[in-house]
Design a protein around this motif. Structure first.
Motif, mmCIF file in Angstrom:
data_model
loop_
_atom_site.group_PDB
_atom_site.id
_atom_site.type_symbol
_atom_site.label_atom_id
_atom_site.label_comp_id
_atom_site.label_asym_id
_atom_site.label_seq_id
_atom_site.Cartn_x
_atom_site.Cartn_y
_atom_site.Cartn_z
ATOM 1 N N ASP A 250 11.471 7.680 3.285
ATOM 2 C CA ASP A 250 10.225 8.235 2.751
ATOM 3 C C ASP A 250 10.342 8.770 1.330
ATOM 4 O O ASP A 250 9.329 8.811 0.612
ATOM 5 N N ARG B 28 7.216 4.960 -0.463
ATOM 6 C CA ARG B 28 6.692 3.769 0.201
ATOM 7 C C ARG B 28 5.501 3.176 -0.541
ATOM 8 O O ARG B 28 4.605 3.902 -0.963
ATOM 9 N N THR C 257 5.018 9.346 -1.461
ATOM 10 C CA THR C 257 6.331 9.036 -0.922
ATOM 11 C C THR C 257 6.896 7.885 -1.753
ATOM 12 O O THR C 257 6.285 7.474 -2.743
ATOM 13 N N GLU D 134 0.826 -1.204 0.000
ATOM 14 C CA GLU D 134 0.000 0.000 0.000
ATOM 15 C C GLU D 134 0.861 1.256 0.000
ATOM 16 O O GLU D 134 1.784 1.396 0.798
ATOM 17 N N LYS E 229 1.971 5.177 0.507
ATOM 18 C CA LYS E 229 1.800 6.161 1.564
ATOM 19 C C LYS E 229 1.807 7.563 0.947
ATOM 20 O O LYS E 229 2.601 7.841 0.039
#
Length: 251
Positions: free
Chosen positions: A230, A27, A25, A5, A7
């Motif tokens: 990040d 992520r 980000t 997932e 971010k």
């Protein structure tokens, strides 16, 4: 790498309810090192299938009304309309149409998102130091204000994640370029070593916005270089991915 997932960072600003904005980000996503893992750029050497998967996840996660208007960014000052045909070579886009998604990609450069207080128009600009010195922020604000027939003080601005002032080392030529525009730019440069300075790209952007009469400026403060978990950072690793900052109007 299995897709995870993504971010997001959502602006904390007093934008109207019809204005939607976000920055990604690194992520989440499907890309493998060194693009791990939510790379959204097709031009950096990543596997196209992974980028397409990431872009699909982006559309679904943010419930985007349309495919973002991806630009071919060249560190210039060209501003285009987000809707219609493929935007092409530009470093900023605007839209006054519901459903058009303005977007810029960055990995140290500064993403700048704009809207007006009434929620009639939005814009996204890619501002590296060359674009900042060239006037991309001013060009974007002027284009949006012209379309909306409003003054610059009607705009709200959010500064997305960029390289921080403790990490952005530049040469004399960069400082000189900004000093020729406004000597107050000297406040954004700290001497680091002979012929080199640490530059505050956030302050330089705020100064440019202030010269336009825009006081409602939010965001800033993150560092793409030092926050490696990040953010992608071209300075940290030239072979890397790109984040996206997006803004659009809903009904």
């Amino acid at each position: 790498m299995p897709m995870t997932e993504a971010k997001f960072i959502f602006p904390d600003w007093p934008a109207p309810a019809c204005v939607h904005a976000a920055s990604t980000t690194r992520r989440g996503g499907a890309s493998t090192a060194p693009y791990d893992s939510f790379n959204l750029a097709t031009h950096v050497g990543d596997t196209l299938q992974h980028v397409q998967q990431n872009r699909q996840q982006l559309r679904e996660a943010l419930q985007l009304p349309d495919e973002p208007a991806w630009l071919e960014q060249v560190h210039g000052v060209e501003v285009v309309e987000a809707g219609g045909s493929i935007p092409g070579v530009a470093d900023a886009s605007i839209s006054t149409e519901r459903g058009n998604v303005c977007a810029v990609m960055t990995a140290d450069c500064l993403p700048v998102l704009m809207c007006d207080r009434q929620g009639r128009g939005v814009a996204a600009a890619h501002a590296g130091w060359r674009g900042l010195a060239g006037g991309v922020i001013e060009a974007t604000a002027e284009r949006l204000c012209r379309r909306l027939a409003c003054d610059a003080d009607a705009l709200l601005v959010w500064l997305g994640p960029a390289i921080g002032p403790q990490a952005f080392e530049v040469g004399d030529e960069v400082r000189d370029a900004f000093m020729r525009i406004d000597t107050s730019a000297g406040q954004a440069f700290i001497a680091h070593r002979p012929g080199h300075w640490l530059a505050d790209i956030y302050l330089l952007a705020r100064q440019a916005l202030q010269r336009q009469g825009i006081e409602a400026v939010y965001g800033g403060g993150r560092c793409t270089y030092s926050e490696a978990e990040d953010f992608f950072s071209f300075r940290r690793n030239p072979r890397t991915g790109r984040m996206a900052s997006l803004i659009w109007l809903s009904e």
